[in-house]
Enzyme design. Structure first.
Site, PDB file in Angstrom:
ATOM      1  N   LYS A 116      13.030 -51.505 -10.397  1.00 16.59           N
ATOM      2  CA  LYS A 116      13.414 -50.892 -11.320  1.00 16.59           C
ATOM      3  C   LYS A 116      14.968 -50.688 -11.351  1.00 16.59           C
ATOM      4  CE  LYS A 116       9.870 -48.501 -13.221  1.00 16.59           C
ATOM      5  NZ  LYS A 116       8.396 -49.012 -12.222  1.00 16.59           N
ATOM      6  N   GLY A 165      -6.944 -47.134 -14.418  1.00 17.07           N
ATOM      7  CA  GLY A 165      -5.836 -47.210 -15.373  1.00 17.07           C
ATOM      8  C   GLY A 165      -5.596 -48.507 -15.998  1.00 17.07           C
ATOM      9  N   SER A 205       7.801 -41.178 -12.982  1.00 11.76           N
ATOM     10  CA  SER A 205       7.082 -40.483 -11.940  1.00 11.76           C
ATOM     11  C   SER A 205       7.775 -41.229 -10.337  1.00 11.76           C
ATOM     12  CB  SER A 205       5.749 -41.354 -11.739  1.00 11.76           C
ATOM     13  OG  SER A 205       5.676 -42.710 -11.768  1.00 11.76           O
ATOM     14  N   SER A 260       6.199 -55.261  -5.775  1.00  5.05           N
ATOM     15  CA  SER A 260       7.296 -54.573  -6.807  1.00  5.05           C
ATOM     16  C   SER A 260       8.092 -53.414  -6.303  1.00  5.05           C
ATOM     17  CB  SER A 260       6.417 -54.101  -8.188  1.00  5.05           C
ATOM     18  OG  SER A 260       5.463 -52.984  -7.769  1.00  5.05           O
ATOM     19  N   ASP A 276      -5.569 -49.489 -18.995  1.00  6.15           N
ATOM     20  CA  ASP A 276      -5.404 -49.469 -20.312  1.00  6.15           C
ATOM     21  C   ASP A 276      -4.920 -50.838 -21.147  1.00  6.15           C
ATOM     22  OD1 ASP A 276      -3.093 -48.500 -18.816  1.00  6.15           O
ATOM     23  OD2 ASP A 276      -2.002 -49.053 -20.735  1.00  6.15           O
ATOM     24  N   GLU A 307      -3.870 -54.545 -12.935  1.00  6.14           N
ATOM     25  CA  GLU A 307      -3.745 -52.894 -13.087  1.00  6.14           C
ATOM     26  C   GLU A 307      -4.711 -52.155 -12.289  1.00  6.14           C
ATOM     27  OE1 GLU A 307      -2.972 -51.638 -17.540  1.00  6.14           O
ATOM     28  OE2 GLU A 307      -4.795 -52.710 -17.468  1.00  6.14           O
TER      29      GLU A 307
HETATM   30  C1  LIG Z   1       7.469 -49.028 -12.319  1.00 11.67           C
HETATM   31  C2  LIG Z   1       6.431 -49.811 -11.477  1.00 11.67           C
HETATM   32  C3  LIG Z   1       5.730 -50.554 -11.585  1.00 11.67           C
HETATM   33  C4  LIG Z   1       4.982 -50.859 -13.081  1.00 11.67           C
HETATM   34  O1  LIG Z   1       6.005 -51.424 -13.911  1.00 11.67           O
HETATM   35  P1  LIG Z   1       6.074 -51.543 -15.529  1.00 11.67           P
HETATM   36  O2  LIG Z   1       7.174 -52.113 -15.899  1.00 11.67           O
HETATM   37  O3  LIG Z   1       5.924 -49.863 -15.997  1.00 11.67           O
HETATM   38  O4  LIG Z   1       4.748 -52.199 -15.953  1.00 11.67           O
HETATM   39  C5  LIG Z   1       5.028 -51.250 -10.675  1.00 11.67           C
HETATM   40  N1  LIG Z   1       5.398 -51.228  -9.535  1.00 11.67           N
HETATM   41  C6  LIG Z   1       6.365 -50.388  -9.054  1.00 11.67           C
HETATM   42  C7  LIG Z   1       6.824 -50.241  -7.737  1.00 11.67           C
HETATM   43  C8  LIG Z   1       7.071 -49.526 -10.077  1.00 11.67           C
HETATM   44  O5  LIG Z   1       7.883 -48.885  -9.683  1.00 11.67           O
END
Ligand SMILES: *Cc1c(COP(=O)(O)O)cnc(C)c1O
Length: 346
Positions: A62, A228, A87, A328, A230, A224
């Site tokens: 992010k 969730g 969140s 991520s 969606d 996903e």
């Molecule tokens: C925000 C986040 C996601 C999802 O990313 P999007 O861009 O909303 O699809 C996945 N993994 C982590 C660790 C995140 O912080």
């Protein structure tokens, strides 16, 4: 399908935007490592390349989108500052990026956000006048409405967590790097497949844009949480489906719907979305801890879980392919992490 009205329309971002974002992020965001695991390769019968965004600044990809978006603010916007709702990981990313760029940040977070994420966000805001965390109830209040109201009251610029071209382009730099890094490895080459977790779709839309440009013919798959799904349903129905806040341990993917900008990119560039259970997420987190010595948060393990569990192999060819796996994020309270690994609940 004949009724695909978005097919001809321009998408929110292209590879030029991702490359421009990479230039702004150079020397600021980490070029995170790409790790491999013989055990994972043997289990999947393929070659897996894990892009470790759990080792990114502020602990998740992010930071890429947040810093890129804030770095494009004009002088007046910088003075008034930024507002974000999240969140957790987008909150920390915006707070850190704002601090690095010397601007105030207000972050709207759920009252039940993990304590570590709240503390980290407040930590980044410390010493920045005009900065604060505003708490809300995620099961009863609309965070977007709260964000818009505060933005109007305080003259701050709202940076959403995924549905914004600068955020999408910034997130795409993770896959841009991954494709470059895998191509440079001994025996490396273009990826055949890229697997990415999906919340609101900012990460996968940016990454799919980069991967299709650098690795022609690549298949991009989303993952996903089962509770969730969606985006999986949105692809099936050809429109953005809204759901109630899903109850899952993947707190970074508790989105109720994807974005008006991310959905057309996903529709055009993503082959499909699969889902994994919380149990499969915990198994993947355990794999990362035991075999790769990596702390990965539940949401961060979505893509790997789809491969390690065999779920994705039920949908597309895996054997012998070069597969990029987006890890991520790694932000998880230690007590919660221990409890998840021990009992599967946290
Ligand atoms: C925000 C986040 C996601 C999802 O990313 P999007 O861009 O909303 O699809 C996945 N993994 C982590 C660790 C995140 O912080």
């Amino acid at each position: 399908m004949s009724d695909r009205p978005d097919t001809a329309a321009a998408l929110a971002i292209d590879i030029g935007d991702v490359r421009a974002a990479a230039q702004r992020l150079a020397g600021v965001a980490h070029r995170t490592p790409v790790l491999t695991s013989r055990t994972a390769d043997e289990r999947c019968g393929a070659r897996l390349f894990f892009k470790c965004e759990n080792l990114q600044r502020a602990g998740a990809f992010k930071f890429r989108g947040a810093y890129h978006a804030l770095s494009r603010f004009g002088a007046a916007q910088r003075r008034a500052g930024v507002i974000a709702y999240s969140s957790g990981n987008h909150a920390q990313a915006v707070a850190l990026a704002a601090r690095l760029l010397g601007m105030p940040s207000v972050v709207v977070m759920p009252h039940d956000a993990p304590a570590g994420k709240l503390a980290a966000t407040r930590g980044y805001q410390a010493g920045q006048p005009g900065s604060e965390v505003v708490l809300y109830d995620r099961y009863r209040e609309d965070r977007e409405a709260i964000g818009r109201r505060l933005a109007a009251e305080r003259g701050m610029t709202l940076v959403p967590p995924y549905d914004h071209p600068d955020v999408m382009a910034g997130q795409g730099t993770a896959a841009l790097e991954l494709c470059e890094q895998v191509a440079a490895l001994p025996g490396g080459g273009p990826l055949d497949l890229l697997v990415v977790c999906v919340g609101g779709g900012g990460l996968i839309s940016g990454c799919a844009t980069a991967a299709h440009a650098l690795c022609p013919g690549v298949e991009v798959w989303g993952v996903e949480p089962e509770a969730g799904d969606d985006v999986r349903r949105s692809l099936a129905e050809g429109r953005i489906v809204h759901i109630d806040t899903p109850r899952t341990i993947a707190d970074g993917a508790q989105t109720q719907h994807c974005g008006a900008l991310t959905f057309p990119v996903i529709r055009r560039l993503v082959s499909g979305v699969v889902t994994v259970t919380d149990t499969q997420l915990v198994e993947a987190m355990r794999f990362f801890a035991e075999r790769m010595k990596l702390v990965v948060e539940p949401t961060g393990a979505l893509a790997a879980a789809a491969l390690l569990s065999g779920v994705l192999a039920g949908r597309t060819a895996i054997a012998g392919r070069r597969i990029g796996v987006l890890v991520s994020g790694g932000n998880v309270d230690l007590p919660r992490y221990a409890s998840l690994l021990e009992t599967g609940a946290g």
